[in-house]
Write a protein that holds these residues in place. Structure first.
Motif, short mmCIF file in Angstrom:
data_model
loop_
_atom_site.label_atom_id
_atom_site.label_comp_id
_atom_site.label_asym_id
_atom_site.label_seq_id
_atom_site.Cartn_x
_atom_site.Cartn_y
_atom_site.Cartn_z
N UNK A 21 0.84 -1.21 0.00
CA UNK A 21 0.00 0.00 0.00
C UNK A 21 0.87 1.25 0.00
N UNK A 24 1.96 1.98 -3.48
CA UNK A 24 0.88 2.36 -4.41
C UNK A 24 1.09 3.75 -4.99
N UNK A 27 3.44 4.21 -7.72
CA UNK A 27 3.13 3.59 -9.01
C UNK A 27 2.48 4.60 -9.95
N UNK A 28 2.06 5.73 -9.39
CA UNK A 28 1.43 6.75 -10.23
C UNK A 28 2.41 7.16 -11.32
N UNK A 29 1.99 7.03 -12.58
CA UNK A 29 2.92 7.37 -13.66
C UNK A 29 3.24 8.88 -13.63
N UNK A 245 -17.20 -2.35 -1.97
CA UNK A 245 -16.78 -1.25 -2.85
C UNK A 245 -17.82 -1.03 -3.94
N UNK A 246 -18.20 -2.11 -4.62
CA UNK A 246 -19.18 -2.02 -5.70
C UNK A 246 -20.57 -1.74 -5.15
N UNK A 249 -21.17 1.66 -3.88
CA UNK A 249 -21.25 2.62 -4.99
C UNK A 249 -22.63 2.57 -5.65
N UNK A 261 -13.84 4.75 -3.74
CA UNK A 261 -14.17 5.12 -5.12
C UNK A 261 -14.15 6.65 -5.29
N UNK A 264 -10.68 7.90 -5.47
CA UNK A 264 -10.04 7.61 -6.75
C UNK A 264 -10.49 8.64 -7.79
N UNK A 267 -8.73 11.75 -7.28
CA UNK A 267 -7.29 11.54 -7.22
C UNK A 267 -6.71 11.94 -5.87
N UNK A 269 -5.06 10.49 -3.48
CA UNK A 269 -4.36 9.22 -3.25
C UNK A 269 -4.10 8.85 -1.79
N UNK A 272 -7.13 7.07 -0.80
CA UNK A 272 -7.18 5.78 -1.47
C UNK A 272 -6.30 4.77 -0.74
N UNK A 276 -7.53 1.29 1.14
CA UNK A 276 -7.02 -0.03 0.74
C UNK A 276 -6.38 -0.71 1.94
#
Lengths: 305, 263
Positions: A21, A24, A27-29, A245-246, A249, A261, A264, A267, A269, A272, A276
């Motif tokens: 975590x 994570x 990992x953001x490009x 999560x689903x 939502x 959600x 995200x 953004x 983070x 987020x 997680x």
């Protein structure tokens, strides 16, 4: 697995979850700060956020300070609302736990009796129908079941609210959506394990000494048959938590899943990351508890064996 | 029943090809037919921008198949490789590799894929990447268990004593015996990857507009449920038929190949 090994495994898994975590956000490009603030942000704002997140320190140091902050209950703050994340979690987490617990109860109350029924009617048409429904429909995802239930019970029949958390009945549809899959799995497991037990010698003995069928099933067979159920419930808590999560939502249920959600979409983070982490840690702890409970419940499985 | 399911699966595959031949335009907007009921022109009705739902369903299932195939091939390759190594060598290699899979398994279900997709940013490539990062674990576990029991089989020991190299042992003597188990597992994972893709798209983390995906379509359909219930019913019905067909085909294969799925 011995208690010690189980514990060491638990610690390494927790460490791995924390590491993953933590990574994570890396990992953001490109530049995470730019992604979070958008291109219009001033360079002073960017520098402030970068310093705040500690992104200009070496990775190891960042990880250490991440851990030490967490140990003090500090999850950082939301980039958008500037509220401490721990406060967000305090309001959202209980809502998710409430939803998950209710769906667990639904799963148990529906699944176990149906499983017993199917086992008693084994190879009759009743068993066939129960099995078909539990095996097939349990494969259907929450984002399918949720809208279908919503369409039938909220839109067409108008019995329940479509979404939100305003009334006491709001929890029913999301809880049923979540609990359905669990009840289907429990039906299947109860049926299988009860059928297995029913062939055992001690059941024949119980019958031979003239006990009523009800006593044989409820007192002798079910006790042994319910053991695997503990494991299944524990393992399923994971998909239940992920399912929130689903489901949250779909039904606008303000739990941690919806927070995830939303974060995200904005953004945000750090939020987020916190969501997680909290969901994953809950899952790991539930699994450990399941393991311990199982060993306590079944004298044949012993720590240190 | 299972044969029937396989034919539904074949029907969907044929529908994708047919959609290509007919050169349907899933993104053509027609504001005169917004959220219309099914009609002769639009068999499945039209969506909130007047686009043909049937064309979008076909285009969506194509993307779904594509993602599922790519993810299954990649995750299976990686997972099988890790599992073979762990199962064959045992000891420290096994301990380390399995500890890593434990960490991945510690994240419930699709959560990790959501997290990866979220930070990587929504796109088809990132969607595939996110699903791959999380999907290999089950193959690794499965292969490891099987390899551990296979590596002491007589023919493997015989090959080893004749001086066969480790890659030869793994790929010529052990892997072929795993084929049927893996084929069955792959079939089930096709369905679960499709569900995962649709879930991510449903959350807005997968396929991006204007491209069609069943997940995004279902999300839009839920939004317009009050005015156009046919939309959610059609997308939901298609999704159900496909998932059931794949899972039942998995059962069919399992029976044919005589594989006992371990729970």
């Amino acid at each position: 697995m011995s208690l010690l090994r189980r514990f060491v495994n638990f610690i390494t898994v927790i460490f791995g979850v924390l590491l993953l975590t933590f990574l994570l956000i890396h990992l953001v490009p490109g530049d995470p700060v730019e992604v979070m603030l958008g291109e219009s942000a001033s360079s002073a704002d960017r520098a402030a956020l970068r310093a705040d997140l500690g992104l200009n320190q070496p990775l190891i140091q960042q990880f250490c300070s991440y851990l030490s902050k967490l140990a003090h209950g500090d999850f950082g703050q939301s980039i958008h609302t500037k509220t401490p994340i721990i406060d967000l979690l305090k309001t959202r987490y209980p809502a998710t736990v409430k939803l998950a617990l209710l769906s667990l109860i639904i799963g148990l109350v529906v699944g176990v009796p149906l499983g017993i029924y199917a086992a008693l009617k084994a190879n009759h048409w009743q068993d066939f129908i129960v099995t078909i429904v539990s095996v097939r429909l349990s494969a259907m995802p929450a984002f399918w079941l949720g809208p279908m239930l919503m369409l039938i019970f909220a839109v067409w029949l108008g019995w329940l609210p479509v979404s939100g958390m305003d009334s006491n009945t709001s929890i029913i549809l999301p809880a049923v959506t979540l609990g359905f899959g669990l009840s289907a799995i429990l039906t299947r497991m109860t049926r299988t394990s009860l059928l297995e037990v029913l062939n055992d010698d001690y059941i024949r003995t119980a019958r031979a000494k003239g006990l009523s069928e009800k006593t044989v099933i409820l007192r002798h067979a079910l006790r042994a048959a319910l053991l695997p159920i503990i494991t299944i419930v524990g393992l399923q808590m994971g998909s239940l938590l992920a399912g929130t999560v689903i489901t949250e939502t779909i039904f606008s249920w303000d739990g941690i899943g919806r927070l995830l959600v939303e974060s995200i979409e904005k953004r945000d983070y750090p939020v987020t990351q916190a969501c997680v982490l909290v969901v994953a840690l809950s899952y790991v702890v539930v699994n450990l508890c399941t393991d311990i409970l199982y060993r306590l419940a079944d004298p044949r499985v012993k720590f240190g064996g | 029943m299972k044969k029937f399911a396989t034919s539904i699966l074949i029907f969907w595959l044929a529908a994708v090809l047919l959609g290509h031949l007919l050169q349907l335009n899933p993104n053509a907007i027609d504001l005169n037919v917004i959220l219309n009921n099914p009609s002769a022109n639009h068999w499945f009705g039209s969506d909130d921008l007047g686009r043909d739902v049937l064309a979008r369903i076909l285009s969506g299932v194509e993307v779904s198949f594509f993602v599922a195939l790519v993810v299954t091939v990649i995750t299976m390759s990686v997972g099988v490789f890790v599992g073979l190594l762990a199962g064959f060598y045992g000891g420290k290699v096994d301990a380390v590799l399995m500890q890593i899979t434990d960490v991945f398994l510690a994240f419930p279900g699709i959560l990790l894929a959501i997290a990866f997709a979220a930070v990587l940013g929504p796109s088809l490539t990132n969607l595939i990447l996110a699903l791959c990062l999380t999907g290999w674990v089950s193959y690794a576990r499965l292969t490891r268990g099987q390899t551990m029991s296979l590596r002491n089989r007589q023919h493997v020991l015989a090959a080893q004593s004749l001086g066969a190299s480790v890659p030869r042992l793994l790929f010529r003597h052990i892997l072929p015996l795993l084929a049927s188990v893996l084929v069955v597992e792959a079939t089930y994972s096709l369905a679960s990857v499709m569900i995962a893709e649709a879930s991510l798209s449903f959350l807005g983390l997968g396929i991006q507009a204007p491209n069609a995906s069943w997940g995004t379509m279902l999300r839009d359909a839920v939004r317009y449920m009050l005015v156009a219930p046919h939309y959610v019913l059609i997308v939901g019905g298609c999704l159900m038929s496909l998932i059931l067909a794949i899972n039942l085909s998995g059962d069919y294969l399992r029976d044919k190949l005589d594989v006992r799925k371990e729970d």
